[in-house]
Design an enzyme around this catalytic site. Sequence first.
Site, PDB file in Angstrom:
ATOM      1  N   ASP A   1       0.824  -1.210   0.000  1.00 41.00           N
ATOM      2  CA  ASP A   1       0.000   0.000   0.000  1.00 41.00           C
ATOM      3  C   ASP A   1       0.856   1.258   0.000  1.00 41.00           C
ATOM      4  OD1 ASP A   1       0.776  -0.724   2.693  1.00 41.00           O
ATOM      5  OD2 ASP A   1      -0.604   0.808   3.432  1.00 41.00           O
TER       6      ASP A   1
ATOM      7  N   GLU B   1       0.127  -1.125   5.645  1.00 45.12           N
ATOM      8  CA  GLU B   1       1.241  -0.693   6.496  1.00 45.12           C
ATOM      9  C   GLU B   1       1.092   0.769   6.875  1.00 45.12           C
ATOM     10  OE1 GLU B   1       5.168   1.003   7.559  1.00 45.12           O
ATOM     11  OE2 GLU B   1       3.925   1.553   5.860  1.00 45.12           O
TER      12      GLU B   1
HETATM   13 ZN   LIG Z   1       6.831   2.326   3.759  1.00 46.28          ZN
END
Ligand SMILES: [Zn+2]
Length: 392
Positions: free
Chosen positions: A91, A149
Amino acid sequence: MTGREGELDREESLRRRLADLVAIDSTSTRSNRPMVDVLEPELSRLGFECQRQVYRDPAGVEKVNLVSVRPGRHYAGRPPVPPLALVGHTDCVPFDPAWSGALRLEARDGKLYGRGACDTKAFIACALEACARVRKHDAPLMTVFTADEELGCFGAKQLVDARLGRARYAIVGEPTQLRPVHANKGYCLLEVVVRGKEGHSAYPDLGRSAIFHAARLLERLEKLARNELRVELDPKFDPPFTTLNVGMISGGKAKNVIPGECRFTVEWRPIPSQRTEMVPEWLDEMVHELRQEEPAFEAEVQVQRMDRGVETPVGSEVVQLLVRATGKEPVTVAFGTEAPQLTALGAEAVVFGPGNIQVAHQTGEFVPVDELVRAEEILEHAIQQLCGGGAR
Ligand SMILES: [Zn+2]
């Protein structure tokens, strides 16, 4: 093939891989499935056995972690714990709609521009290329590609819950300018809700100001940040202590109304040796003391995130391998990574990758081509060293 042609080959291949990944809009709020749909067939083609872990984020959007293992030559059947996992998050942070080139990799002056070019699709491109170039190794090799993340390592936390993705050593991709990062501070967040009693501001004794009450708590928090939190030191970090920030505050309805509620956030980044619970415990104590002074004092502490810091010893084989390969000493960072989750799964983790975190999360994010190429060579070397063999 001459050496020079070999180099161009590698550079061109990396550039193509990165362009394909940057072309996919993998902003964290969207599903990352399109990324996994590109990564999985490529890994399968390279001999990996792939496993998807599918979950829904709090908004109900489907997210996918991809854990893949390529068995080594010496392990027929069920492989043992792989010696090495290459880990990257799929992401990205959102991009400004005015950045027309966000999803179209652009080369300029030895740099490649695009959203995620640096954080952290460059590392993923390097990992794929290294897996393609080192086809034969003795022990199994793992790749772990995660979701969410940027929102709080939620994908990696799902892996921890399922005990998926365990390896002896993990190289976690983040832009570190090819410096091996062996420790990072934790990341914790809570919200405090102070409750008072509304009333006409002309009659202060009929109400209770939540803002004045919050101020008493804030004064104590500032003292905590300046004193107690600076007692426990870890000289590896700059600054060497746990930092604390009250970044947002809101409360009150109108200038002539006694405020009934005040909320503020408390964010702290604990050094690895410190328990994450320390700050909430101190806060509870402060609330308790203020209640002693005034029984009507009312505050609630809502913990939102508690990621502790991690440290892999400098002497760890994976750290030393990267120190030798890069010629750079191991360093620490004060931002969160997925190293804590990989550590929780049992790995000795090191954070490493091309690009500079300072240009990540910005319009015009880029990765220097020479760092991209060098990172890939180093990952090849790491696979050969840790998984054995090395013949192509
Ligand atoms: Zn990163």
